[in-house]
Design a protein around this motif. Structure first.
Motif, PDB file in Angstrom:
ATOM      1  N   MET A   1       0.907  -1.050  -0.099  1.00  0.00           N
ATOM      2  CA  MET A   1       0.019  -0.053  -0.016  1.00  0.00           C
ATOM      3  C   MET A   1       0.746   1.282  -0.130  1.00  0.00           C
ATOM      4  N   LYS A   2       0.685   2.225  -0.963  1.00  0.00           N
ATOM      5  CA  LYS A   2       1.328   3.538  -0.960  1.00  0.00           C
ATOM      6  C   LYS A   2       0.666   4.363   0.132  1.00  0.00           C
ATOM      7  N   THR A  19       6.111   2.861   0.464  1.00  0.00           N
ATOM      8  CA  THR A  19       5.325   1.828   0.382  1.00  0.00           C
ATOM      9  C   THR A  19       5.214   0.717   1.680  1.00  0.00           C
ATOM     10  N   ARG A  72      -5.274   2.122  -3.413  1.00  0.00           N
ATOM     11  CA  ARG A  72      -4.025   2.082  -4.058  1.00  0.00           C
ATOM     12  C   ARG A  72      -2.892   3.108  -3.173  1.00  0.00           C
ATOM     13  N   GLU A  73      -3.686   4.210  -2.854  1.00  0.00           N
ATOM     14  CA  GLU A  73      -2.928   5.304  -2.269  1.00  0.00           C
ATOM     15  C   GLU A  73      -3.563   5.849  -1.023  1.00  0.00           C
TER      16      GLU A  73
END
Lengths: 83, 162, 162, 83
Positions: A1-2, A19, A72-73
């Motif tokens: 996971m960023k 990350t 994602r972010e």
């Protein structure tokens, strides 16, 4: 996971982004903040006032009790002071 | 006041996040240029203010991508709430901004003034509390300034609209 | 929000009644030029609007002398009500104004945004109901248009501030 | 006393201004409107909706029950529609 950090959260951690592999027990945004706070002094300082921290998942604000889902972010930052 | 009358053409929505300054007169003129159904343009310019004579500049950090998206979401909420609006513009700068310089412009155009005024104030209230920007002070004496603290009064202003 | 803090220098008050158009960007810039204590400029531009596509122009008749004095009285009331205001500008045109052209500008500058927004809306509400101007329509087909009727909603908006 | 008229009051009367000798029984702005309305058809038409008429004495708004006093210039006009 960023993960991405802004303002004094970024400064205290000393990173703009990283990350990470998040353990399974981290389900909500709040879980993520508590888990990050345990990663050392810099993180503990960044997240000491956990309730103040704002979270955006894929660039949308979410409350701390929101599940992160297939994010994602994830961005973590102080209350905004624009305008 | 035909508040529920749909705008005759889709409202024009212009959101920009940029380091450069902007031309207030040109932006306001663009909101009504070439049309005769706009009777009102309300606008707001926010400036870098030096409270104590000790500020060299504010550094505006932002979340690229999300900053523009979030302002756009706020502008779309304004268009949904005041369907008579014909156009909305919001421009927010980032980077180092000295005292007296412009930081933000919001402007709303409408046939009648009430929707334009309300939408401009709504845009500022939510831009303050939702757009991902953070201000850090740089002091004239070279010492590191503080991050500007968020104000409860700004949250209260945004809550009025709920 | 130090609403009761006096402005550090006397507020700048600029009222003009004129046939000529005005430069919105220059007027807004003039409200904060050369100073760093202004954080907010709220403004409003009122335009000649053509409701039905039949309007050649509005003819704005005014009471010379009283028009300027009355707008000045409204602006002074705004300065008394929001003592943190640093500057107020109000410009109202008279004569023949075609659809799409500017009729009026009000702008209010302040350290913080709430006073600026409220003062700009106050100025418009009282300018509409107290400044001695009357609009007559000139129609595209050459027939004589009607005098624009005053709106009860405008009186109601002004009454909010009492 | 100098009287000035604007907008449809001016158009109906057919004059922008005139100087009149006002009889003693005309004390208030409302008295003046009622007296003017009796000066012929044009005036009757201008002042037929007397309650709507606004009055300024020496360039300041006054209510119709205000005494005219030593006014130099009295203006009579419809509700304003500027802005």
């Amino acid at each position: 996971m960023k993960l991405v950090y802004f303002a004094w959260v970024r400064e205290r951690i000393g990173l703009s982004e990283e990350t990470v592999d998040v353990p399974d027990h981290v389900v909500t945004a709040g879980d993520l903040i508590r888990w990050l706070a345990g990663r050392g002094d810099a993180y503990a300082h960044a997240f000491e006032a956990a309730a103040q921290i704002r979270v955006a998942v894929d660039q949308e604000h979410v409350p701390q009790d929101a599940p992160l889902g297939p994010a994602r972010e994830v961005a973590l930052f102080p209350p905004m002071t624009g305008g | 006041m035909a508040v529920d009358e749909p705008a005759p053409v889709p409202a024009q929505l212009d959101v920009r996040v940029q380091a450069a300054d902007f031309d207030v007169g040109a932006e306001i003129a663009r909101l009504h240029a070439g049309r005769t159904d706009v009777g009102a343009v309300a606008s707001f310019v926010g400036l870098c203010r030096d409270e104590g004579g000790t500020l060299a500049a504010l550094e505006l950090e932002h979340y690229p991508g999300m900053a523009e998206m979030e302002i756009r979401r706020v502008a779309e909420a304004a268009l949904a709430r005041w369907p008579m609006l014909t156009a909305v513009t919001a421009i927010h700068r980032h980077g180092r901004i000295p005292p007296g310089d412009r930081i933000v412009l919001v402007a709303a155009a409408s046939p009648h003034r009430t929707a334009a005024f309300e939408a401009a104030e709504f845009l500022m209230d939510f831009l303050k509390t939702r757009a991902p920007f953070w201000k850090k002070e740089h002091r004239l004496d070279g010492t590191e300034g503080a991050w500007v603290a968020a104000k409860d009064t700004d949250d209260a202003k945004a809550d009025r609209w709920r």
